[in-house]
Write a protein that holds these residues in place. Structure first.
Motif, mmCIF file in Angstrom:
data_model
loop_
_atom_site.group_PDB
_atom_site.id
_atom_site.type_symbol
_atom_site.label_atom_id
_atom_site.label_comp_id
_atom_site.label_asym_id
_atom_site.label_seq_id
_atom_site.Cartn_x
_atom_site.Cartn_y
_atom_site.Cartn_z
ATOM 1 N N ASP A 238 0.842 -1.193 0.000
ATOM 2 C CA ASP A 238 0.000 0.000 0.000
ATOM 3 C C ASP A 238 0.881 1.250 0.000
ATOM 4 O OD1 ASP A 238 -1.997 1.840 0.167
ATOM 5 O OD2 ASP A 238 -2.747 1.222 2.119
ATOM 6 N N GLU A 239 0.971 1.929 -1.147
ATOM 7 C CA GLU A 239 1.734 3.174 -1.290
ATOM 8 C C GLU A 239 3.146 3.037 -0.714
ATOM 9 O OE1 GLU A 239 0.779 5.745 -2.918
ATOM 10 O OE2 GLU A 239 -1.383 6.023 -2.782
ATOM 11 N N PRO A 240 3.942 2.060 -1.163
ATOM 12 C CA PRO A 240 5.235 1.828 -0.508
ATOM 13 C C PRO A 240 6.286 2.889 -0.802
ATOM 14 C CG PRO A 240 5.035 0.425 -2.430
ATOM 15 C CD PRO A 240 3.713 1.120 -2.280
ATOM 16 N N THR A 241 6.073 3.758 -1.810
ATOM 17 C CA THR A 241 7.102 4.727 -2.180
ATOM 18 C C THR A 241 6.691 6.168 -1.922
ATOM 19 O OG1 THR A 241 6.276 4.858 -4.470
ATOM 20 C CG2 THR A 241 7.946 3.188 -3.990
ATOM 21 N N SER A 242 5.548 6.395 -1.292
ATOM 22 C CA SER A 242 5.047 7.768 -1.185
ATOM 23 C C SER A 242 5.937 8.651 -0.323
ATOM 24 C CB SER A 242 3.623 7.764 -0.617
ATOM 25 O OG SER A 242 3.602 7.179 0.673
ATOM 26 N N ALA A 243 6.658 8.073 0.642
ATOM 27 C CA ALA A 243 7.485 8.883 1.540
ATOM 28 C C ALA A 243 8.962 8.844 1.169
ATOM 29 C CB ALA A 243 7.309 8.397 2.980
ATOM 30 N N LEU A 244 9.302 8.308 -0.007
ATOM 31 C CA LEU A 244 10.693 8.124 -0.375
ATOM 32 C C LEU A 244 11.099 9.097 -1.471
ATOM 33 C CD1 LEU A 244 10.780 4.209 -0.508
ATOM 34 C CD2 LEU A 244 11.186 5.707 1.453
ATOM 35 N N ASP A 245 12.404 9.436 -1.495
ATOM 36 C CA ASP A 245 12.913 10.280 -2.559
ATOM 37 C C ASP A 245 13.016 9.464 -3.847
ATOM 38 O OD1 ASP A 245 15.882 9.261 -2.920
ATOM 39 O OD2 ASP A 245 15.539 9.400 -0.759
ATOM 40 N N THR A 246 13.319 10.142 -4.965
ATOM 41 C CA THR A 246 13.274 9.479 -6.269
ATOM 42 C C THR A 246 14.300 8.358 -6.381
ATOM 43 O OG1 THR A 246 14.747 11.223 -7.130
ATOM 44 C CG2 THR A 246 12.383 11.503 -7.449
ATOM 45 N N VAL A 247 15.488 8.572 -5.832
ATOM 46 C CA VAL A 247 16.520 7.532 -5.931
ATOM 47 C C VAL A 247 16.117 6.312 -5.114
ATOM 48 C CG1 VAL A 247 18.910 6.960 -5.378
ATOM 49 C CG2 VAL A 247 18.378 9.164 -6.409
ATOM 50 N N THR A 248 15.729 6.541 -3.870
ATOM 51 C CA THR A 248 15.327 5.435 -3.013
ATOM 52 C C THR A 248 14.099 4.731 -3.561
ATOM 53 O OG1 THR A 248 16.188 6.673 -1.128
ATOM 54 C CG2 THR A 248 14.793 4.795 -0.640
ATOM 55 N N SER A 249 13.151 5.516 -4.082
ATOM 56 C CA SER A 249 11.934 4.941 -4.644
ATOM 57 C C SER A 249 12.244 4.067 -5.850
ATOM 58 C CB SER A 249 10.964 6.051 -5.031
ATOM 59 O OG SER A 249 9.814 5.535 -5.641
ATOM 60 N N ALA A 250 13.094 4.575 -6.745
ATOM 61 C CA ALA A 250 13.452 3.793 -7.925
ATOM 62 C C ALA A 250 14.178 2.510 -7.533
ATOM 63 C CB ALA A 250 14.316 4.628 -8.867
ATOM 64 N N ALA A 251 15.080 2.600 -6.539
ATOM 65 C CA ALA A 251 15.795 1.402 -6.098
ATOM 66 C C ALA A 251 14.845 0.400 -5.463
ATOM 67 C CB ALA A 251 16.896 1.808 -5.109
ATOM 68 N N PHE A 252 13.892 0.896 -4.688
ATOM 69 C CA PHE A 252 12.912 0.008 -4.056
ATOM 70 C C PHE A 252 12.099 -0.731 -5.115
ATOM 71 C CE2 PHE A 252 8.717 -0.910 -2.369
ATOM 72 C CZ PHE A 252 9.006 -1.552 -1.180
ATOM 73 N N LEU A 253 11.631 -0.022 -6.127
ATOM 74 C CA LEU A 253 10.825 -0.665 -7.166
ATOM 75 C C LEU A 253 11.659 -1.647 -7.982
ATOM 76 C CD1 LEU A 253 8.693 2.373 -8.355
ATOM 77 C CD2 LEU A 253 7.953 0.444 -6.961
ATOM 78 N N ALA A 254 12.946 -1.314 -8.200
ATOM 79 C CA ALA A 254 13.821 -2.245 -8.917
ATOM 80 C C ALA A 254 14.008 -3.528 -8.104
ATOM 81 C CB ALA A 254 15.165 -1.582 -9.201
ATOM 82 N N ASP A 255 14.201 -3.367 -6.789
ATOM 83 C CA ASP A 255 14.325 -4.539 -5.931
ATOM 84 C C ASP A 255 13.027 -5.347 -5.906
ATOM 85 O OD1 ASP A 255 16.936 -3.999 -5.244
ATOM 86 O OD2 ASP A 255 16.372 -2.786 -3.516
#
Length: 832
Positions: A478-495
């Motif tokens: 549920d909205e796992p990247t809403s509080a993350l910056d673009t770099v961290t968000s992109a890395a999270f989605l890649a993982d």
């Protein structure tokens, strides 16, 4: 521009849905409590005899003179019962009032002052708590003498420590809210902050605590009377009656049982009233499983090969509001389905329904949810838990609250594995594998940390690892990247993409940002108003959205190219409006390291950087909420004190803060008009009679209907709340506006509208704006200059058009490269 079209918070989930049975119990308890109170307070007026009159022999049975018989002195039991509750009740009320007032003052003081004050208050409370109540009662009574005064003092000392701790804990939670920090930054006095911002939100806690303390006071006072410490013979007292007549229980039981029963009824009625007035966390009520709607063949197994199949699902609130309406959905093993839409569209309700759950105040009214053939909405709670344990993992939205704050990472994972029945000897292996799958490269270091020792991105990955440790076949995010910056968000989605390929888990990903998730999703479902208005491959939805809501989300996801018209290089003169020079702050480690910049009227500086780089700390130093270790801040060439309390009122007024969270930045107990109007009290140029008109003007200036002034924040949408926060800041007539991630909690379209509003206010009013953000599109829309912060230092700065289009530093290039590009996600660059 008026945002009345923004969807207000869904009324689908009532705050404390109290059952009719609970309400009936509460009314009955109140009636009984009033009756007992009347008997206790007014009983002496109706006593047929004086409490010392001997009307018959001791322990005589009932007669015309004494309907309930006599006690050991031959006195009328009825008269002594009617006269014996007043002292008990009045003493208990006095003790309760004194304890609540003193507990509130000490608890708020300890939470507000912290430091040695907090330590002293807590240690004194610990000493009193460490003494057995009976021992404390005995010592005080021996020191003061038997009687009501000594018992009242002892009762207060017994009850006070817990009251202080309850109030302190509640006050600390309230002080952490953004609206309190805004009041502090505005220069409100301590009495004003505690009285206006803290106390109204503390009242429910104080009311509940008063009820609990009253129960304790009645118990202690009655016990003291029973022990002979309180009222002395021949006075009438319910507790004393039980003590005096216990030897004659077999001869005249009513002399003991009647006062004991009245005490019991008093305590039970207060307990039931507290339970009705302050219900705890609501457990889902047992409910019959809904029959499927007539248009759906619920016996159909869904699409062959689907792990999750939703057919004709409808969910309503208790007040009849339709939250989901005839939703159909399929999810295959190994597939990632992104459910996108704005707030209130039903995304989270659908995600929870996929786990067989509905929130408080909601109920499924039709349809079917099948998970690997299990009809979740038809299972009883025990079987549903077994299915979830065997097949599902869930990651909540906010990484700050998704993990228990007091547990280390290995304990967080161990709790889940224990519940799943995994042998303890396999916990370490499963935890390490889950952390590696979640993208944490050094699991042996992470497992020994607590959540506060992790960055936002690390906390989100740990939450994912907790879910992965049980090797789920269905993972709901549920909205796992809403509080993350673009770099961290992109890395999270890649993982996340790598993880599902390695495990074969099906992923249901909820988001309001189509641009972020489209690059990793196989299919996208667009929701609006509780319905799926579009469903298809991610490439097709991005390239040619068929629905109006889909087109709006695609438009909001397109990267923004900054215009260079308003960009200019940083001034170096001494006459800048706001100048920060070599700001540094050390908290164990260096948080800020030599940060310098200057702003003129109408300038905008967007501070960007990865999570934990020091962006918000920089803003708090400018606002005076954090004191820098070194360096200085000047406003119009005049030095600003490091702490806001040491700045003069004019300096505090000219620098205003707009916090990040629109739901925490407004006091929920105050109306919009009161919130916006409060800073006007510090402006001598706005007399009291002009303030209502000025509030209306400010609301209109930020695009809100002035009629909203009478509403509480709970009746506003996120975008409306953020505009109210802007209006509150403008009410002080500032020259510098400090904005902390003001768009991070908003939907893309609403975030765009708020960003454009700030850009317009900057131009029209000549405001200097410092915008802290992890969203580079915000910096692009605002223009001005960009400062890239990393490890507490500015690594690159310059006009937004140049920094975002031709980044020079590695950190800047990484931030720009991590921006979601819908064109690339749609395959226009030839890759996927």
């Amino acid at each position: 521009m008026t945002l009345l079209s923004e969807r207000p918070p869904a009324t689908a989930v009532p705050r404390a849905a109290r059952s009719p049975r609970r309400r009936r119990r509460g009314r009955l308890a109140l009636a009984v409590l009033i009756l007992v109170g009347v008997v206790a307070l007014l009983g002496p007026l109706f006593a047929p005899h004086a409490v010392t009159d001997a009307v018959d022999i001791p322990y005589a049975p009932g007669s015309a003179e004494a309907p309930l018989g006599t006690d050991r002195l031959g006195s009328d039991v009825v008269s002594r019962v009617l006269s014996g509750g007043r002292s008990l009740l009045l003493t208990s009320l006095a003790v309760t009032g004194a304890v609540c007032v003193l507990g509130a003052l000490l608890g708020m003081l300890a939470a507000w002052r912290r430091g040695w004050t907090d330590t002293l208050v807590l240690r004194l409370a610990d000493v009193l708590l460490g003494l057995p109540a009976f021992l404390l009662l005995s010592v005080v009574v021996v020191a003061t003498g038997r009687g009501t005064a000594g018992v009242a003092l002892a009762s207060g000392l017994v009850l006070l420590p817990e009251s202080v701790r309850v109030v302190r804990a509640a006050t600390l939670r309230i002080l952490a809210q953004d609206y309190v920090e805004v009041a502090v930054a505005r220069g409100e006095r301590t009495v004003s902050v505690l009285g206006r911002e803290v106390l109204p939100n503390l009242l429910p806690v104080l009311a509940a605590d008063a009820g609990v303390r009253f129960l304790g006071a009645v118990t202690v006072v009655a016990t003291a009377a029973f022990l002979g410490y309180g009222a002395q013979p021949p006075a009438a007292d319910w507790g004393l009656m039980v003590l005096e007549n216990r030897d004659g229980l077999t001869l005249q039981p009513l002399a003991v049982l009647v006062p004991a029963a009245l005490l019991l009824v008093l305590l039970l009625s207060v307990n039931l009233l507290l339970d009705a007035a302050f219900p705890g966390p609501q457990q889902p009520a047992a409910r019959p499983r809904p029959e499927p709607v007539t248009t759906v063949d619920s016996e159909a197994p869904g699409t062959p090969g689907s792990l999750l199949s939703v057919r004709g699902l409808s969910v309503e609130s208790d007040d009849g509001h339709r939250v989901l309406e005839d939703v159909d959905l399929d999810l295959a093993p190994g597939e990632l389905l992104a459910v996108v839409g704005e707030s209130g569209s039903g995304k989270t309700t659908l995600a929870l329904a996929a786990l067989g759950h509905t929130g408080p105040g909601l109920r499924p009214t039709g349809g079917d949810v099948r998970l690997d053939g299990h009809r979740l909405l038809r299972l009883d709670e025990r079987r549903l838990r077994r299915v979830r344990a065997a097949m599902c993992g869930y990651v909540a939205q906010d990484p700050r609250t998704a993990l228990a704050p007091h547990l280390r990472v290995d304990a967080q994972i161990g709790e889940v594995l224990r519940a799943r029945g995994v042998p303890k000897e396999r916990w370490a292996e499963r935890a390490e594998r889950a952390l590696l799958l979640a993208g944490l490269d050094r699991p042996h270091e992470v497992v020994h940390r607590r959540p506060h020792q992790l960055s936002g991105g690390q906390r989100q990955r740990v939450a994912l690892a907790v879910a992965l440790s049980v090797e789920p076949r269905l993972l709901v995010l549920d909205e796992p990247t809403s509080a993350l910056d673009t770099v961290t968000s992109a890395a999270f989605l890649a993982d996340l993409t790598r993880m599902r390929r390695e495990t074969g888990a099906a992923v249901l990903l909820v988001s309001h940002d189509l641009g972020q998730v489209a690059g990793v999703a196989d299919r996208v479902a667009v929701m609006d108003g509780g319905r799926i208005v579009e469903l298809g491959p991610a490439e097709a939805v991005l390239a040619e959205p068929a629905s109006e809501r889909g087109r709006a989300l695609v438009a909001a996801a397109r990267p923004v190219v900054p215009a260079s018209a308003a960009d200019h290089e940083e001034r170096t003169g001494d006459d800048a409006l706001l100048r920060a020079s070599e700001l540094s702050l050390v908290r164990g480690e260096r948080v800020l390291d030599g940060v310098s910049f200057a702003l003129d009227p109408g300038d905008c500086l967007s501070v960007v950087g990865p999570s934990g780089c020091g962006k918000t700390t920089l803003l708090r130093c400018l606002a005076g909420l954090d004191a820098p270790t070194n360096g200085g801040i000047r406003l119009h060439g005049e030095a600003l004190a490091r702490h806001v309390r040491d700045r003069d009122p004019g300096q505090r007024r000219r620098v205003q803060l707009v916090p990040q969270d629109p739901y925490a930045s407004l006091n929920p107990r105050h109306t919009v008009a009161a919130i916006v109007g409060r800073p006007l009290a510090f402006r001598p140029d706005i007399p009291a009679e002009r303030q209502p008109a000025e509030v209306e003007r400010l609301l209109a200036q930020v695009g809100l209907d002035p009629e909203l002034g009478g509403r509480l924040p709970g009746a506003l949408s996120g975008g409306q709340r953020q505009r109210v926060a802007l209006a509150r800041a403008l009410a002080a007539d500032p020259e510098v506006l400090l904005c902390d991630e003001v768009t991070s909690a908003l939907d893309p379209s609403v975030a765009t509208a708020v960003t454009e509003l700030i850009a317009r206010l900057r131009t029209e009013l000549g405001l200097a704006v410092v915008m802290v953000t992890h969203d580079l599109s915000v910096a692009a829309r605002l223009g001005g200059r960009v400062a890239v912060l990393h490890d507490g230092r500015i690594r690159e700065t310059g006009p937004a058009s140049r920094v975002l289009s031709r980044p020079e530093h590695d950190i800047t290039r990484a931030l720009v490269a991590a921006l979601p590009h819908p064109a690339r996600a749609a395959g226009e660059d030839g890759t996927r």
